[in-house]
Design an enzyme around this catalytic site. Sequence first.
Site, PDB file in Angstrom:
ATOM      1  N   SER A  70     -50.239  15.654  -2.513  1.00 13.02           N
ATOM      2  CA  SER A  70     -50.328  15.752  -3.962  1.00 13.02           C
ATOM      3  C   SER A  70     -48.967  15.983  -4.620  1.00 13.02           C
ATOM      4  O   SER A  70     -48.077  15.155  -4.523  1.00 13.02           O
ATOM      5  CB  SER A  70     -51.327  16.847  -4.338  1.00 13.02           C
ATOM      6  OG  SER A  70     -51.592  16.859  -5.708  1.00 13.02           O
ATOM      7  N   ASP A  73     -48.944  12.814 -10.970  1.00 11.55           N
ATOM      8  CA  ASP A  73     -48.473  13.561  -9.802  1.00 11.55           C
ATOM      9  C   ASP A  73     -48.429  12.619  -8.595  1.00 11.55           C
ATOM     10  O   ASP A  73     -48.727  11.428  -8.710  1.00 11.55           O
ATOM     11  CB  ASP A  73     -49.342  14.792  -9.533  1.00 11.55           C
ATOM     12  CG  ASP A  73     -50.733  14.448  -9.041  1.00 11.55           C
ATOM     13  OD1 ASP A  73     -51.221  13.336  -9.338  1.00 11.55           O
ATOM     14  OD2 ASP A  73     -51.353  15.283  -8.355  1.00 11.55           O
ATOM     15  N   ASP A 118     -50.161  11.964  -5.914  1.00 14.08           N
ATOM     16  CA  ASP A 118     -51.293  11.161  -5.438  1.00 14.08           C
ATOM     17  C   ASP A 118     -52.110  10.566  -6.576  1.00 14.08           C
ATOM     18  O   ASP A 118     -53.117   9.906  -6.339  1.00 14.08           O
ATOM     19  CB  ASP A 118     -52.183  11.971  -4.495  1.00 14.08           C
ATOM     20  CG  ASP A 118     -53.010  13.033  -5.213  1.00 14.08           C
ATOM     21  OD1 ASP A 118     -52.520  13.572  -6.227  1.00 14.08           O
ATOM     22  OD2 ASP A 118     -54.122  13.340  -4.747  1.00 14.08           O
ATOM     23  N   ASP A 145     -54.022  11.828  -9.011  1.00 11.82           N
ATOM     24  CA  ASP A 145     -55.322  12.320  -9.468  1.00 11.82           C
ATOM     25  C   ASP A 145     -55.218  13.192 -10.716  1.00 11.82           C
ATOM     26  O   ASP A 145     -56.224  13.729 -11.187  1.00 11.82           O
ATOM     27  CB  ASP A 145     -56.084  13.049  -8.359  1.00 11.82           C
ATOM     28  CG  ASP A 145     -55.428  14.354  -7.909  1.00 11.82           C
ATOM     29  OD1 ASP A 145     -54.287  14.636  -8.336  1.00 11.82           O
ATOM     30  OD2 ASP A 145     -56.044  15.084  -7.109  1.00 11.82           O
TER      31      ASP A 145
END
Length: 455
Positions: free
Chosen positions: A101, A247, A249, A251
């Site tokens: 992340s 960010d 990743d 999400d």
Amino acid sequence: MRKYFGTDGIRRIANSELTPELVYKVAKAGAYVLSKHSDHAPNILIGRDTRISGTLIESAMVAGFLSYGANVKLLGVMPTPAVAYLTRKLKADASVVISASHNTYEFNGVKYFSNKGTKIPDNIEEEIEEVMESEKLNDELTAVNDKIGVSEYSLDLIDEYVYFFRKNFEDNLEKYLTDDFIVGLDTANGATYDVAEKVFKTLGIKYKIINNKPNGVNINDGCGSTHLEGLKKFVLENNLNLGIAYDGDGDRCLAIDENGNEIDGDKILAIISRMLKRKGKLNKDTIVATVMSNLGLNKYAKENDLEFFQTQVGDRYVLEKMLQDGYNLGGEQSGHVILLDYNPTGDGILTSLMIIQAILEENKKASELANLVKLYPQVLINAKVNANKKYAYKEDVDIKNAIDKLEKEFDGNGRVLIRPSGTEPLVRVMIEGENQDYITKKAEEIAKLIETKLQ
């Protein structure tokens, strides 16, 4: 107490803590637990972000799945929400995202998703850990002969994710888009570096982009939603209408208004809730957030006849509440926003398009919509305590009296939140109020009291 899984999957330093051996076991056990009620060889999707260790972890993951007898589709670099969306669309038995992340490149992680495209609950993670530690991992869970799984690359499936946005936003946006509306994008050198451009081009949204040249080690490096300084400067220098920072990743996202001011997750929830309510699409006129959400969002909800529920910290708990009671909007201060009518996980690109749609439909500036919520100052201080006494503050009379006295004094214009750390011998003291200096002083006093009483 879980040994490997934390609040958001497994996350460790790649190849020293998150070793190929550990990943292999996680894959094999996970394939078994997530598909043990199935009557066919499980089909599992794997997506990853751009960090250098991604293919290493992916290889170990594939080996574990194939050894169990699962078949694998490798999606390549793909945002977490895209993997979640494709899991449901393709009716896969499970999926995995290899990502840490917002963390820097030396970390990596493993996040499992169920066949419904949702993060797996705590009890399933615990079951996977039990299998990882059991003898049957290397015996009865090993496929032989023609039962061994096979893998294939399915990199073109990213186009399905792009089409998802075209289907849901093209008609709405083309009515309002103008040549002078330009958005700045910061993709954090992460999983959205390529697909965000594809989506914005497909929808005809004019944009300028930064931090979209990943090299394996520059993901989240001074950029993206955890480092907004560069995007603020970029928006101001280029006279942009809005800035969006994803960010690593993909999400979640945060935004920057035309004046260079941050629009956090609480303000984003307010902006989207207002648009959905106006269209009669906000289920039960309700927002779901966490206990860390700003008091200002709570007050916004009350002033606009909205219900407001708060869960423990973590987007999975927000989703649980939404699914349990039939709500369709929830999220966190950090920019995880769940729009359940579209996807059962936080989706940075989806969230950014909802913000853009709200700005265009209302013909307002980003700063005007951001002002829907007046944010109260927040102070967070960690109190170091005896690990065995982290929860004892609830019974300590002096601590309870200090908290009650302060909350009575606030009279609705402030609050005290005490939250033990899940992993460290710490109790976190968060106080909100109208005066920054005063709440800082009070947070320090209560933290010191907790440290004294819980040694």
